[in-house]
Design a protein around this motif. Structure first.
Motif, short mmCIF file in Angstrom:
data_model
loop_
_atom_site.label_atom_id
_atom_site.label_comp_id
_atom_site.label_asym_id
_atom_site.label_seq_id
_atom_site.Cartn_x
_atom_site.Cartn_y
_atom_site.Cartn_z
N GLU A 78 -4.65 5.55 6.65
CA GLU A 78 -5.76 6.09 5.87
C GLU A 78 -5.86 5.49 4.48
O GLU A 78 -6.88 5.64 3.81
CB GLU A 78 -5.63 7.61 5.77
N ASP A 79 -4.80 4.80 4.04
CA ASP A 79 -4.81 4.22 2.69
C ASP A 79 -4.76 2.70 2.71
O ASP A 79 -4.34 2.07 1.74
CB ASP A 79 -3.65 4.77 1.86
N GLY A 80 -5.20 2.10 3.81
CA GLY A 80 -5.30 0.65 3.87
C GLY A 80 -4.06 -0.08 4.32
O GLY A 80 -3.97 -1.30 4.17
N ALA A 81 -3.08 0.61 4.89
CA ALA A 81 -1.87 -0.05 5.35
C ALA A 81 -2.20 -1.02 6.49
O ALA A 81 -3.04 -0.73 7.34
CB ALA A 81 -0.85 0.98 5.84
N PRO A 82 -1.53 -2.19 6.52
CA PRO A 82 -1.77 -3.15 7.61
C PRO A 82 -1.43 -2.55 8.96
O PRO A 82 -0.50 -1.74 9.09
CB PRO A 82 -0.82 -4.30 7.26
N GLU A 83 -2.16 -2.96 9.99
CA GLU A 83 -1.97 -2.40 11.33
C GLU A 83 -0.59 -2.69 11.90
O GLU A 83 -0.13 -1.97 12.79
CB GLU A 83 -3.05 -2.94 12.27
N THR A 84 0.08 -3.73 11.41
CA THR A 84 1.39 -4.10 11.95
C THR A 84 2.55 -3.51 11.17
O THR A 84 3.71 -3.81 11.45
CB THR A 84 1.54 -5.64 11.95
N LEU A 85 2.27 -2.64 10.19
CA LEU A 85 3.32 -2.11 9.32
C LEU A 85 4.29 -1.24 10.09
O LEU A 85 3.90 -0.32 10.81
CB LEU A 85 2.70 -1.30 8.18
N GLU A 86 5.59 -1.49 9.90
CA GLU A 86 6.66 -0.66 10.45
C GLU A 86 7.48 -0.08 9.30
O GLU A 86 7.95 -0.81 8.42
CB GLU A 86 7.58 -1.48 11.35
N ILE A 87 7.65 1.23 9.31
CA ILE A 87 8.48 1.90 8.31
C ILE A 87 9.91 1.96 8.84
O ILE A 87 10.17 2.54 9.89
CB ILE A 87 7.96 3.32 8.03
#
Length: 495
Positions: free
Chosen positions: A385-394
């Protein structure tokens, strides 16, 4: 290289040192004739305007690096020293290092209070009222402590145990006040952040070349020769053009290793890059009505419409403070691991739920970055919802809060009161205030990775990551090795 010196001493000495794990003196002069010069009262904005005192030529074979300029004088049996710096970029040549360190010169400018003001405080006649200067000059000395500090100087994060009912402490501010350093000595730049990383990296065999954020702004192709671009510590302030350079580099196959935190503000450079502008509140910026996307405020502000998470995956507006004053003062100070099978944790022996870098090391301290997230089956996922890249892994997390809670009705000094931060957020977002900024305003610091185009980004999400290298925390060191080796294109340090 032209050096401008103002001194009341009749004579002074000057030396140039390439700083790092093994500092190397490359030039010196003794007995220079001293001269005092008039300095504008608003030198923080206009610059000093001092004439050139000393000049010398940089050898064409000079190594890329961070060079300290140390000016000293003798008076009453004591030696007084002050520092400046310059950076030598790498040259196009065969077999150049695969790693380049980008120095956080925009954040240094924002915190530099030499001349009386910075982007946080200094204007007006009331020392207890913080009035920031939105316009700052680079043509002035750097505040004491940002370039050199004695070993053991306190950091911004609080490493100790806060007893029941104890007042919050800010050790770095207390130390700076007692010893005559800038209040912001531990907040930004070389002495606190980049230098400890360089000392560690060089001792581990990594070869580095050097750039500054201003290079990113002025030269869009400056990163293209490198496999891995590294940012360390506190890189809070960026121009639009700096972000463009990094995003283009990653999309074309470059790798970014960010061992830092607090990615928040857009700034502008004017006067040939010698003046930095940041109004923070949109309506104060003259460009707000003309070109709202270039307004100098938070990247996540609706008028800018360029979420910070697009570039680095994480942003300071979704994270912020930990182990700082009353902001989570008794947290672990470390990161809790959630995805231990990720390559970032190779050879660390870390398991799900383990904590690394905890107090007193505090690799997850002071200011942290995160994204809006949710939990499913025990694992964190971005909400996007805040523009994080689709491939982001936490990969790992720690608690963070938007600011310090005032339990003493103003009687105890706080570094970042929650009420001020909430007021700012309300002004910036107005009727578009995201849900995550309503109510208690809790966030998280995170370690994360993502792919963008052909390239990769690792984000440690904490200004204090380097403290794990200072204290030789084995988990922090191994993770750092994993990132630098993978992104640098090999399995071993540079020869």
């Amino acid at each position: 290289m032209r050096i401008h010196v103002h001194t009341t001493a009749q004579k002074y000495n000057i030396e140039i040192v390439r700083d790092g794990a093994s500092p190397l003196r490359v030039w010196s002069r003794v007995g220079q004739a001293g001269e005092a010069h008039e300095t504008p009262v608003d030198a923080y904005e206009r610059g000093c305007g001092w004439p050139v005192s000393v000049s010398f030529d940089i050898d064409e074979n000079c190594l890329s690096g961070f060079y300290l300029i140390v000016v000293s004088m003798e008076m009453g049996g004591r030696t007084y020293e002050r520092e400046g710096f310059f950076v030598v970029r790498g040259q196009d040549r065969p077999h150049r290092p695969s790693h380049v360190l980008v120095l956080t010169t925009s954040t240094m400018t924002a915190y530099n209070d030499w001349g009386g003001a910075n982007h946080y405080r200094g204007l007006g006649n009331d020392p207890y009222t913080d009035i920031a200067s939105p316009r700052l000059s680079t043509q002035r000395p750097v505040a004491r402590g940002m370039l050199r500090q004695p070993i053991g100087a306190p950091r911004a994060s609080f490493p100790g145990v806060l007893e029941l009912g104890a007042l919050p402490r800010h050790p770095s501010y207390e130390w700076a006040h007692v010893h005559g350093y800038s209040r912001h000595a531990a907040d930004a730049f070389w002495a606190t952040y980049e230098r400890p990383f360089v000392v560690w990296a060089e001792s581990q065999g990594y070869a580095l070349e050097y750039l500054t954020q201003h290079d990113l702004h002025e030269d869009p192709g400056c990163l293209d020769s490198y496999a891995c671009v590294t940012f360390v510590g506190h890189d809070e302030y960026w121009t639009w053009e700096m972000r463009d350079t990094v995003e283009r580099y990653v999309k074309n196959g470059g790798n970014v290793a960010r061992f830092g935190g607090n990615f928040i503000w857009q700034v502008r450079l004017e006067e040939g890059g010698t003046r930095q502008v940041c109004y923070k509140l949109p309506e104060l910026d003259p460009l707000y009505e003309i070109n709202p996307s270039r307004t100098t405020t938070a990247w996540d502000a609706p008028c800018v419409s360029r979420p910070g998470a697009w570039t680095m995956g994480l942003t300071g507006t979704a994270g912020c403070y930990n182990r700082y004053g009353t902001a989570a003062p008794r947290s672990s100070g470390g990161y809790t691991v959630y995805r231990p099978r990720h390559w970032v944790f190779d050879n660390t022996d870390l398991n799900y739920g383990d904590v690394f870098g905890a107090a007193p090391v505090c690799v997850a301290g002071f200011e942290l970055d995160g994204v809006d997230y949710t939990f499913r089956h025990g694992l964190p996922y971005p909400t996007f919802e805040d523009g994080a890249p689709e491939t982001l892994e936490i990969l790992a997390m720690t608690p963070a809060v938007v600011g310090e809670i005032d339990k003493w009705n103003g009687a105890v000094p706080l570094g970042a009161p929650e009420s001020e931060v909430k007021s700012f957020l309300q002004t910036v977002f107005a009727d578009q205030l995201p849900e995550r900024f309503r109510g208690e305003c809790y966030g998280s610091g995170m370690v994360a990775t993502f792919m963008q185009g052909k390239g990769n980004v690792f984000n440690a999400g904490s200004t204090e990551w380097v403290n794990g290298l200072i204290h030789a925390d084995p988990f922090t060191e191994q993770i750092t090795h994993n990132v630098l080796r993978r992104f640098g294109g090999g399995n071993s340090p540079d020869s």
